[in-house]
Design a protein around this motif. Structure first.
Motif, short mmCIF file in Angstrom:
data_model
loop_
_atom_site.label_atom_id
_atom_site.label_comp_id
_atom_site.label_asym_id
_atom_site.label_seq_id
_atom_site.Cartn_x
_atom_site.Cartn_y
_atom_site.Cartn_z
N THR A 71 -1.43 -0.96 -7.65
CA THR A 71 -0.79 -1.80 -6.91
C THR A 71 -1.75 -2.48 -5.85
OG1 THR A 71 1.16 -0.75 -6.74
CG2 THR A 71 0.91 -2.09 -5.03
N VAL A 72 -1.53 -3.63 -5.77
CA VAL A 72 -2.58 -4.43 -4.63
C VAL A 72 -1.21 -4.99 -3.66
CG1 VAL A 72 -4.08 -6.35 -4.02
CG2 VAL A 72 -4.20 -4.94 -6.26
N VAL A 73 -1.59 -4.75 -2.57
CA VAL A 73 -1.13 -5.31 -1.49
C VAL A 73 -1.79 -6.21 -0.70
CG1 VAL A 73 0.18 -5.00 0.86
CG2 VAL A 73 0.69 -3.23 -1.23
N ARG A 93 -4.80 -4.89 -13.70
CA ARG A 93 -3.43 -5.27 -14.08
C ARG A 93 -2.46 -4.68 -13.09
NH1 ARG A 93 -3.89 -9.92 -16.69
NH2 ARG A 93 -5.52 -9.61 -18.48
N PRO A 94 -2.43 -4.66 -11.91
CA PRO A 94 -1.70 -3.87 -10.94
C PRO A 94 -0.53 -4.99 -10.72
CG PRO A 94 -3.14 -5.10 -9.64
CD PRO A 94 -3.58 -5.49 -11.04
N GLN A 95 0.52 -4.04 -10.03
CA GLN A 95 1.70 -4.57 -9.25
C GLN A 95 0.95 -5.65 -7.93
OE1 GLN A 95 5.83 -3.81 -7.27
NE2 GLN A 95 4.22 -2.09 -7.10
N VAL A 96 1.40 -6.70 -7.91
CA VAL A 96 0.97 -7.41 -6.66
C VAL A 96 2.08 -7.93 -5.47
CG1 VAL A 96 -0.19 -9.66 -5.99
CG2 VAL A 96 -0.82 -8.52 -8.22
N ILE A 97 1.86 -7.24 -4.44
CA ILE A 97 2.88 -7.44 -3.48
C ILE A 97 2.29 -8.13 -2.23
CG2 ILE A 97 4.06 -6.01 -1.69
CD1 ILE A 97 4.04 -3.56 -3.84
N ALA A 98 3.21 -8.89 -1.63
CA ALA A 98 2.82 -9.60 -0.44
C ALA A 98 4.14 -9.95 0.50
CB ALA A 98 2.39 -11.00 -0.75
N GLY A 99 3.90 -10.28 1.72
CA GLY A 99 5.18 -10.54 2.43
C GLY A 99 5.88 -11.88 2.03
#
Length: 229
Positions: A71-73, A93-99
């Protein structure tokens, strides 16, 4: 907590590693000009890893993680916090998270789609560990912090650990570039969502520079508010 950890790192230098109860934190600085901090969080049980801010130097971040980033935040939309995002994503190939309010701007700048848009109170997992999203607007509309509430064990007491992006630093809140309304929002949310809720022992890890604790900064809140930055 590790007594040897200070949080002091230099761009391109050795990472600083902290072994918490249930989570390992690796702090690494990139780019001599901007001196961004990147944080690799590792679940010691599963080996899964979460990267906070792929700020620059994708090759170094991939090497630091042994190529395993689940995961990348991205803490907020500013360019210096996601320059390596596309290259890191292409390899790991991570999950990508942001506000949520910053997600479209991050995609526009990087070409990377946001897998998950989060808001205040949402949870983000790395292996068996849960982190709580604390949304703190003002520096950008969608800036987020991540809270790890470390459990206590028979050997070590637990403390709260907060990854603040550019919303909170030792000595003040993040820049609002002369926007009085944005500053009012930021100082209000930092006070109510962070200082009013979390204890003095809370250690926080900012997007640039050294770390601090809420106790070391708390008495300065009125001064920050009065000066307007």
């Amino acid at each position: 907590m590790d007594s040897t950890y200070t949080g002091e790192v230099t761009p391109g230098g050795a990472p600083a590693v902290r072994h918490l109860n249930g989570l390992t934190v690796t702090k690494y600085a990139v780019d001599p000009k901007m001196a961004n901090n990147c944080y690799l969080l590792t679940c010691p049980t599963t080996g899964q890893q979460l990267l906070i801010d792929a700020a620059d130097d994708a090759a170094a971040l991939i090497d630091l993680s042994d190529g395993v980033i689940d995961t990348v935040v991205t803490t907020h939309q500013h360019w210096d916090h996601h320059r390596a995002l596309s290259d890191v994503v292409a390899v790991t190939r991570p999950q990508v998270i942001a506000g949520a309010p910053d997600a479209d701007a991050i995609t526009e700048a990087t070409g990377v789609g946001i897998t998950r848009r989060v808001g205040d109170g949402d949870r983000v997992k790395v292996g068996e560990v849960e982190l709580e999203v604390i949304a703190v607007a003002g520096h950008t509309p969608g800036s987020i912090c991540l809270l790890y509430e470390e459990p206590s064990t028979d050997l070590k007491p637990g403390h709260a650990h907060l990854f603040t992006g550019d919303s909170l630093f030792p000595g003040g809140v993040g820049a609002t570039f002369g926007d009085a309304d944005a500053f009012a929002t930021l100082i209000d949310q930092v006070e109510t969502r962070i200082f009013d809720r979390l204890p003095d022992e809370t250690w926080f890890y900012p997007g640039h520079g050294g770390d601090s604790t809420l106790g070391a900064e708390r008495q300065s809140l009125p001064e920050w508010r009065a000066r307007g930055w």
